[in-house]
Design an enzyme around this catalytic site. Structure first.
Site, mmCIF file in Angstrom:
data_model
loop_
_atom_site.group_PDB
_atom_site.id
_atom_site.type_symbol
_atom_site.label_atom_id
_atom_site.label_comp_id
_atom_site.label_asym_id
_atom_site.label_seq_id
_atom_site.Cartn_x
_atom_site.Cartn_y
_atom_site.Cartn_z
ATOM 1 N N TYR A 1 45.644 36.223 50.032
ATOM 2 C CA TYR A 1 44.907 36.421 51.218
ATOM 3 C C TYR A 1 43.854 35.481 51.580
ATOM 4 O O TYR A 1 43.808 34.558 52.472
ATOM 5 C CB TYR A 1 44.646 37.609 51.636
ATOM 6 C CG TYR A 1 43.937 38.091 53.176
ATOM 7 C CD1 TYR A 1 44.657 37.637 54.137
ATOM 8 C CD2 TYR A 1 42.649 38.797 52.869
ATOM 9 C CE1 TYR A 1 44.002 37.871 55.357
ATOM 10 C CE2 TYR A 1 42.149 38.953 54.375
ATOM 11 C CZ TYR A 1 42.822 38.404 55.303
ATOM 12 O OH TYR A 1 42.079 38.734 56.486
ATOM 13 N N HIS B 1 44.594 43.704 44.124
ATOM 14 C CA HIS B 1 43.895 42.523 43.771
ATOM 15 C C HIS B 1 44.615 41.469 44.010
ATOM 16 O O HIS B 1 43.763 40.133 44.268
ATOM 17 C CB HIS B 1 43.222 42.811 42.291
ATOM 18 C CG HIS B 1 42.288 44.008 42.494
ATOM 19 N ND1 HIS B 1 41.630 44.638 41.056
ATOM 20 C CD2 HIS B 1 41.871 44.876 43.308
ATOM 21 C CE1 HIS B 1 41.136 45.578 41.570
ATOM 22 N NE2 HIS B 1 41.257 45.978 42.622
ATOM 23 N N HIS C 1 38.607 51.395 36.427
ATOM 24 C CA HIS C 1 39.576 50.963 35.297
ATOM 25 C C HIS C 1 38.972 50.796 33.749
ATOM 26 O O HIS C 1 39.323 51.390 32.780
ATOM 27 C CB HIS C 1 40.160 49.318 35.579
ATOM 28 C CG HIS C 1 40.907 49.531 36.878
ATOM 29 N ND1 HIS C 1 41.262 48.274 37.460
ATOM 30 C CD2 HIS C 1 41.515 50.317 37.846
ATOM 31 C CE1 HIS C 1 41.938 48.484 38.676
ATOM 32 N NE2 HIS C 1 41.990 49.706 38.828
ATOM 33 N N GLU D 1 38.175 43.239 31.784
ATOM 34 C CA GLU D 1 37.733 43.918 32.932
ATOM 35 C C GLU D 1 36.415 44.329 32.885
ATOM 36 O O GLU D 1 35.613 44.090 34.044
ATOM 37 C CB GLU D 1 38.590 45.098 33.279
ATOM 38 C CG GLU D 1 39.898 44.902 33.608
ATOM 39 C CD GLU D 1 40.709 46.052 33.748
ATOM 40 O OE1 GLU D 1 40.955 47.145 33.126
ATOM 41 O OE2 GLU D 1 41.136 46.141 35.058
#
Ligand code: FE
Ligand code: MN
Length: 361
Positions: free
Chosen positions: A138, A132, A238, A201
């Site tokens: 990127y 991630h 997760h 999360e």
């Protein structure tokens, strides 16, 4: 019970009782200290199942084409400043947050659990946080965002700073020799699992997921949206991993589950929701086309209550409805078999081919 094996001139005696005792000694915390990474016999089967699901979901950021995103980023006729700002906030928040989660998984949770299959799946979890974090690099390099601006985002935007501090304070107090036979310390650990899995999360990632995927639905920044979809799919594993860990920890250590502790967790979720709402206000200072701030705020109440429910705690906003029902569908990537092309789905094809050939045998 002893079982003897004779192989050639050698005789081995294996003690079944000893093996069973070792199995019983497997615990979430305070289990048998093993110098060897011995997975068998598996006790926490769910952990191994999640590990296998995670492997089948493998993806690489570079497989996602960013050309259209780059074109839109530069063109005022295609996207607005507010839409660019949302992406900046997303990149700014997540480029720090992914690292914070991975670090806590490796240096707190994976250190404190004792069963090897838990260490196995947590190693994979940390790896996914690296993927991630890499996807954000990127995005930043593809769009030509100045990396120093991202650094500034998580140091200078108060709502991002506050979200990060909310979790890192708890993470840091657990990085020392801690006696996990003491109830108070077990509760600190249980709180860490809840805080990272259900609050961070599970809830604080979802404001930005919702905003980026709203843009994706309007054909804006589809490459980034695709990466967020893969990330969201990983996050759901997760959240489930940390929820199972939490539930089994409480089951094995019922002394944790006091009324005061339950209150503390609800209070923690309340704080998490308030911080996330502040963050959404900063992301979306004015409503934009297809992006109603009120919907995202209500969504956080909704998702926070689902997380509380998942660990058996009462809701904070009972009866609140889901204003973004389409978001759940976005998570189910497997349904759109033709949409995703490239290596991402080929990993899954490879594993299903293996299964098919096994059937032939
Ligand atoms: Fe992540
Ligand atoms: Mn995660």
């Amino acid at each position: 019970m002893q079982k003897t094996f004779t192989v050639g001139s050698k005789t081995f005696t294996l003690d079944q009782d000893k093996a069973e005792a070792a199995f019983k000694a497997k615990k979430i915390i305070n289990g048998r200290e093993t110098m060897t990474f011995n997975l068998l016999p598996l006790k926490y089967n769910w952990a191994y199942e999640i590990y296998k699901t995670m492997k089948a979901n493998h993806w690489e950021p570079e497989d996602i084409i960013m050309n259209k995103d780059i074109e839109q980023w530069k063109d005022d006729s295609q996207v607005s400043d507010i839409e660019r700002w949302i992406i900046m906030m997303g990149v700014g928040y997540f480029s720090a947050a992914e690292g914070i989660v991975g670090d806590n998984i490796l240096h707190v949770i994976r250190e404190l659990v004792t069963a090897p299959e838990l260490k196995l799946v947590l190693g994979r979890h940390a790896h996914e946080e690296n993927v991630h974090a890499d996807s954000l690099l990127y995005m930043i390099s593809s769009l030509g965002i100045n990396p120093h601006e991202c650094e500034a985002m998580f140091e200078d935007i108060p709502s991002i700073v506050a979200k990060n501090e909310f979790v890192t304070i708890n993470s840091h107090i657990l990085r020392r020799d801690i006696d996990l036979t003491v109830t108070e310390n077990k509760q600190k650990f249980a709180k860490n699992l809840f805080l990272f899995g259900q609050c961070m999360e599970g809830t604080q990632f979802y404001g930005m997921f919702g905003m980026v995927l709203s843009l994706y639905r309007q054909n804006k920044f589809r490459g980034i949206g695709e990466m967020f979809r893969y990330t969201l799919r990983d996050e759901s594993n997760h959240i489930e991993l940390l929820r199972n860990l939490f539930m089994d920890l409480v089951e094995e250590n019922p002394d944790i589950w006091t009324d005061a502790f339950k209150q503390e967790l609800r209070q923690t979720m309340k704080e998490a929701i308030a911080l996330e709402k502040q963050f959404i206000e900063d992301c979306l200072p004015v409503d934009s086309i297809g992006l109603r701030k009120e919907d995202f705020l209500q969504y956080i109440d909704y998702i926070g209550d689902r997380r509380l429910d998942g660990v058996g705690l009462p809701a904070l906003s009972p009866g609140v409805s889901n204003p973004l029902p389409w978001l759940a569908e976005m998570m189910d990537i497997k349904k759109e078999q033709n949409f995703f092309e490239g290596r991402v789905t080929e990993y899954q094809k490879a594993s299903s081919l293996e299964i098919e050939s096994d059937d032939d045998l």
